[in-house]
Design a protein around this motif. Sequence first.
Motif, PDB file in Angstrom:
ATOM      1  N   LEU A  30       0.817  -1.222   0.000  1.00  0.00           N
ATOM      2  CA  LEU A  30       0.000   0.000   0.000  1.00  0.00           C
ATOM      3  C   LEU A  30       0.848   1.268   0.000  1.00  0.00           C
ATOM      4  CD1 LEU A  30      -2.898  -1.142   2.319  1.00  0.00           C
ATOM      5  CD2 LEU A  30      -3.071  -0.513  -0.110  1.00  0.00           C
ATOM      6  N   SER A  33       1.538   1.302  -4.186  1.00  0.00           N
ATOM      7  CA  SER A  33       0.434   1.340  -5.151  1.00  0.00           C
ATOM      8  C   SER A  33      -0.834   1.789  -4.431  1.00  0.00           C
ATOM      9  CB  SER A  33       0.181  -0.050  -5.744  1.00  0.00           C
ATOM     10  OG  SER A  33       1.314  -0.536  -6.427  1.00  0.00           O
ATOM     11  N   PRO A  34      -1.746   2.436  -5.160  1.00  0.00           N
ATOM     12  CA  PRO A  34      -3.010   2.806  -4.520  1.00  0.00           C
ATOM     13  C   PRO A  34      -3.818   1.556  -4.169  1.00  0.00           C
ATOM     14  CG  PRO A  34      -3.096   3.267  -6.874  1.00  0.00           C
ATOM     15  CD  PRO A  34      -1.696   2.838  -6.564  1.00  0.00           C
ATOM     16  N   PRO A  35      -4.719   1.662  -3.188  1.00  0.00           N
ATOM     17  CA  PRO A  35      -5.482   0.485  -2.741  1.00  0.00           C
ATOM     18  C   PRO A  35      -6.195  -0.251  -3.874  1.00  0.00           C
ATOM     19  CG  PRO A  35      -5.895   2.332  -1.287  1.00  0.00           C
ATOM     20  CD  PRO A  35      -5.055   2.855  -2.418  1.00  0.00           C
ATOM     21  N   GLU A  36      -6.729   0.471  -4.848  1.00  0.00           N
ATOM     22  CA  GLU A  36      -7.456  -0.186  -5.930  1.00  0.00           C
ATOM     23  C   GLU A  36      -6.542  -0.994  -6.855  1.00  0.00           C
ATOM     24  OE1 GLU A  36      -6.602   4.053  -7.333  1.00  0.00           O
ATOM     25  OE2 GLU A  36      -7.257   3.133  -5.469  1.00  0.00           O
ATOM     26  N   ALA A  37      -5.228  -0.820  -6.727  1.00  0.00           N
ATOM     27  CA  ALA A  37      -4.276  -1.565  -7.551  1.00  0.00           C
ATOM     28  C   ALA A  37      -3.560  -2.652  -6.751  1.00  0.00           C
ATOM     29  CB  ALA A  37      -3.268  -0.609  -8.178  1.00  0.00           C
ATOM     30  N   CYS A  38      -4.018  -2.922  -5.529  1.00  0.00           N
ATOM     31  CA  CYS A  38      -3.452  -3.979  -4.694  1.00  0.00           C
ATOM     32  C   CYS A  38      -4.438  -5.136  -4.633  1.00  0.00           C
ATOM     33  CB  CYS A  38      -3.160  -3.448  -3.281  1.00  0.00           C
ATOM     34  SG  CYS A  38      -1.822  -2.251  -3.233  1.00  0.00           S
ATOM     35  N   TYR A  39      -3.992  -6.283  -5.069  1.00  0.00           N
ATOM     36  CA  TYR A  39      -4.871  -7.450  -5.185  1.00  0.00           C
ATOM     37  C   TYR A  39      -4.478  -8.492  -4.144  1.00  0.00           C
ATOM     38  CZ  TYR A  39      -5.571  -4.887  -9.446  1.00  0.00           C
ATOM     39  OH  TYR A  39      -5.828  -3.880 -10.334  1.00  0.00           O
ATOM     40  N   TYR A 141      -7.557  -9.503 -14.038  1.00  0.00           N
ATOM     41  CA  TYR A 141      -6.928  -8.258 -13.604  1.00  0.00           C
ATOM     42  C   TYR A 141      -7.161  -7.172 -14.648  1.00  0.00           C
ATOM     43  CZ  TYR A 141      -4.307 -10.898 -10.109  1.00  0.00           C
ATOM     44  OH  TYR A 141      -3.951 -11.683  -9.044  1.00  0.00           O
ATOM     45  N   SER A 144      -3.580  -1.826 -15.889  1.00  0.00           N
ATOM     46  CA  SER A 144      -3.329  -0.730 -14.957  1.00  0.00           C
ATOM     47  C   SER A 144      -1.888  -0.268 -15.083  1.00  0.00           C
ATOM     48  CB  SER A 144      -3.583  -1.206 -13.525  1.00  0.00           C
ATOM     49  OG  SER A 144      -3.047  -0.316 -12.580  1.00  0.00           O
ATOM     50  N   TYR A 146      -0.134   0.530 -12.748  1.00  0.00           N
ATOM     51  CA  TYR A 146       0.536   0.071 -11.533  1.00  0.00           C
ATOM     52  C   TYR A 146       0.887  -1.414 -11.575  1.00  0.00           C
ATOM     53  CZ  TYR A 146      -1.405   4.461  -9.859  1.00  0.00           C
ATOM     54  OH  TYR A 146      -1.728   5.782  -9.718  1.00  0.00           O
ATOM     55  N   SER A 147       0.448  -2.117 -12.614  1.00  0.00           N
ATOM     56  CA  SER A 147       0.645  -3.565 -12.688  1.00  0.00           C
ATOM     57  C   SER A 147       1.579  -3.959 -13.815  1.00  0.00           C
ATOM     58  CB  SER A 147      -0.698  -4.273 -12.922  1.00  0.00           C
ATOM     59  OG  SER A 147      -1.533  -4.155 -11.801  1.00  0.00           O
TER      60      SER A 147
END
Length: 157
Positions: A30, A33-39, A141, A144, A146-147
């Motif tokens: 966290l 990466s922003p929370p929406e990009a953490c799986y 996924y 993104s 971030y990925s």
Amino acid sequence: MIAPVPAIAIETPLSTDMGEMIAELNALLLTMSPPEACYHMTAEEMAGETTTVFVARIDGKVAACGALHRHPDGVAEVKRMYTRPAYQGLGLGGSILDRIIALATREGHSRLVLETGDKHPAAWRIYERAGFSRCGPVLDYPDSPYSIFYSRSLVTA
């Protein structure tokens, strides 16, 4: 100085020390990466029947982990790869990844995939050394910035 000898085994992610390491990993991700990009998979999800968790311990302490998560149609996913900072540089990530690849191969999966962050060059090197190649988004996924996605074909045993 003698290098510590790791013990790598399949373990439950529901132990207290694994819970602490999973929380540490989640907090670290966290910051990158922003929370929406953490799986993140929770410890409870990791304990499910479709996931096998490998844990490296040194002197009884949890040092690193990684998991094989099975999907339909012969695809398996590398999840929750992490080596604690004090244990980095000992080859634990590569050793755990080797175990994941071997298990996926023995089980007859045709392909291993993974998603990692855009700020994890050390992880990229481990995956690329193990024969993974960058690819487009895998599984469900989203694409993104971030990925980074990787895939590797497996030759089944």
